[in-house]
Scaffold this active site. Structure first.
Site, short mmCIF file in Angstrom:
data_model
loop_
_atom_site.label_atom_id
_atom_site.label_comp_id
_atom_site.label_asym_id
_atom_site.label_seq_id
_atom_site.Cartn_x
_atom_site.Cartn_y
_atom_site.Cartn_z
N ASP A 89 -8.77 -4.02 -6.22
CA ASP A 89 -8.27 -3.44 -4.97
C ASP A 89 -9.03 -2.15 -4.69
OD1 ASP A 89 -6.70 -2.00 -3.01
OD2 ASP A 89 -5.01 -3.29 -3.50
N SER A 127 0.83 -1.19 0.00
CA SER A 127 0.00 0.00 0.00
C SER A 127 0.87 1.26 0.00
CB SER A 127 -0.94 -0.07 1.21
OG SER A 127 -2.03 0.76 1.06
N HIS A 145 -7.31 -5.86 -0.75
CA HIS A 145 -6.21 -4.90 -0.81
C HIS A 145 -4.88 -5.62 -0.67
CE1 HIS A 145 -3.98 -1.29 -0.45
NE2 HIS A 145 -3.81 -1.32 0.86
#
Length: 529
Positions: A470, A241, A498
């Site tokens: 995602d 991320s 995610h």
């Protein structure tokens, strides 16, 4: 913006996904992560400057930092050691003081020759890398990886154990997280603006010097000091991320020192904050539609039996909560209004494994007038404990985002002008996420970054991982970052949730493990399911 964590097959803290820059109020984020000037909702110009590499030689003023010795000690967590790393508060003026950074490691277990250190970062910004290492990566990464690497983490400056940014106490954060983020009249808009201002003022009062020096560029430079202190010629790294933005920034600054880098759930550094937030809004809509298709196939779906009605039904439920919050049984008297309910739903979008919990929570709220389940989801997102204390995740998240990019919006009028675009991107979440993108407008410190490309010319192969559905880091960001990085190999996971590594795809895990252990990157544009 916001960036949150992935969930592997075994229980563990999920990586912090890109939080949308405004949801700190109701969601704060990215790559979570970033904020841009004024008007355009388009990405940075293709002619946007690329991040320039730093000189390969170490400046004399930084030599004491690169030459320091870490004093390892017990952490109180079996198998892990901890130490404190010193870095200059201001790289432009290293003589003006230090920042102390928390580091942890778990030594390679063997068998097999040691490959060096493997740094990990779960994202946020604001997620504790040390906490992630000790709770998951150091014990849950594949045994073969842990056998041959010292697993290492450093909490970035301003985060968790590394001189954390602080903004509001627990009761004030409770008030903040319940502020209405879909204002219907002038008084509600004023209340929202005042909430953002109070949050920003609190950060400025508690962390006045540090707040100017928590940028991603500075955190990446800290990682290079750590690399040298650990005795590694090159940096090996897995970032999820927002951690992909941090890792890519490192590669741009130090391309010749890139070892084996995995950037999972990638961000696009070339985008403005507004564009990032708009893309992320569309990403949550994509994830929600996948949830809707699944929900109608379950016997306990509380939102209806037709997938195209799930969104309107949820929005109608949010509208009811906006008018009349419902009880939660919370000892501090919090009720479930639209803001907390929205965050509860968004929290479940990060991982399809949470969809059953979301259905149960929505059923209780919609049919039994009991908001406890959605409050639990919201509290997990905000990292609020049972005693009403919050981690510094949301504080650090805003501090990094608002420094890395200029604010997405400068005032309520710009938000109102942008509402049609956000509501088109997500009829369910668009309005709230547009208003959440206003938070950096009142930040006490001017942004030091701008949208930019990262090319990292001369770097060893870098694996960029994108998941097609995602919610927090849309797949298009992975494709864009892979196109920017000169040595990138794009690895695609066709699925939900995610990030991809450690989430159950044997193809993804095998491909990344092969790269980390053998140095063999996948062919570009390899796809897994």
């Amino acid at each position: 913006m916001h960036i949150r964590r992935p969930s592997p097959p075994r229980p563990r803290p999920r990586p912090h996904g890109a939080r949308t820059a405004g949801v700190v109020l109701a969601l704060a984020a990215l790559v979570a992560t970033a904020c841009t000037s004024g008007g355009s909702t388009s990405s940075a110009s293709p002619a946007a400057a690329a991040l320039a590499a730093l000189p390969q030689s170490t400046p004399d003023a930084l030599a004491p930092y690169y030459g320091q010795k870490l004093r390892w000690r017990s952490c109180g967590v079996p198998g892990f050691e901890c130490a404190t790393l010193k870095a200059p508060l201001d790289y432009a003026a290293p003589d003006r003081g230090d920042v102390r950074l928390a580091v942890s490691r778990k030594k390679a277990t063997g068998p097999g020759s040691r490959l060096g250190s493997l740094l990990v970062n779960p994202g946020g910004p604001g997620g504790s890398a040390v906490g992630y290492l000790q709770a998951y990566a150091g014990i849950g990464y594949p045994a073969g990886v842990r056998a041959r690497y010292d697993m290492v983490a450093v909490d970035p400056r301003g985060v968790a154990r590394s001189e954390p940014v602080e903004c509001l106490d627990g009761p004030d954060m409770d008030t903040y997280t319940q502020t209405d983020i879909t204002p219907d009249e002038a008084s509600e808009t004023t209340a929202l603006v005042e909430a953002y201002k109070k949050f920003a003022e609190g950060c400025g009062e508690d962390s006045p010097k540090l707040l100017r020096h928590v940028s991603t560029v500075e955190a990446a430079r800290d990682m290079d000091i750590l690399r040298a202190v650990l005795g590694d010629e090159r940096l090996n790294y897995v970032g999820a991320s927002y951690g992909t933005f941090l890792g890519a920034t490192y590669a741009g600054l130090f391309p010749k020192r890139v070892g084996r880098l995995v950037l999972d759930g990638a961000m696009d550094p070339s985008l403005s904050a507004r564009r990032l937030n708009l893309d992320q809004t569309a990403g949550f809509e994509t994830a929600f539609r996948a949830f809707a298709r699944d929900c109608v196939q379950q016997q306990d779906c509380p939102l209806g039996s037709k997938a195209d009605k799930i969104g309107p039904n949820l929005k109608a439920f949010f509208d009811r909560l906006d008018r009349r919050p419902i009880p939660t049984g919370d000892v501090d008297g919090r009720r479930l209004g639209e803001s907390l309910a929205t965050i509860g739903v968004i929290a479940a979008m990060y991982d399809e494994g949470a969809w059953a919990q979301l259905r149960e929570a929505l059923t209780s709220a919609m049919e039994d007038n009991d908001g406890a389940g959605l409050l639990v989801l919201a509290d997990s997102y905000y990292e609020r404990d049972a005693d009403g204390r919050y981690s510094n995740l949301m504080f650090a998240n805003a501090a990094v985002n608002c420094l890395d990019l200029p604010a997405a919006f400068t005032g309520p009028d710009q938000v109102e002008d942008a509402l049609p675009a956000f509501e088109k991107a997500s009829p369910v979440f668009g309005e709230g996420l547009a208003w959440a993108s206003l938070n950096c407008a009142y930040w006490p410190v001017a942004a030091t970054g701008e949208p930019h490309r990262i090319e990292a010319k001369g770097a060893a192969p870098i694996v960029v991982v994108g998941t097609t559905r995602d919610p927090a880091t849309p797949y298009r960001w992975a494709r864009s970052l892979a196109a920017q990085l000169s040595s990138a190999r794009l690895l695609t996971y066709e699925g939900d949730g995610h990030t991809a590594y450690g989430r159950g795809s044997a193809c993804i895990d095998r491909t990344i493990n092969t790269y980390l252990l053998n140095g063999t990157p996948p062919p570009d544009k390899k796809r897994c399911s």
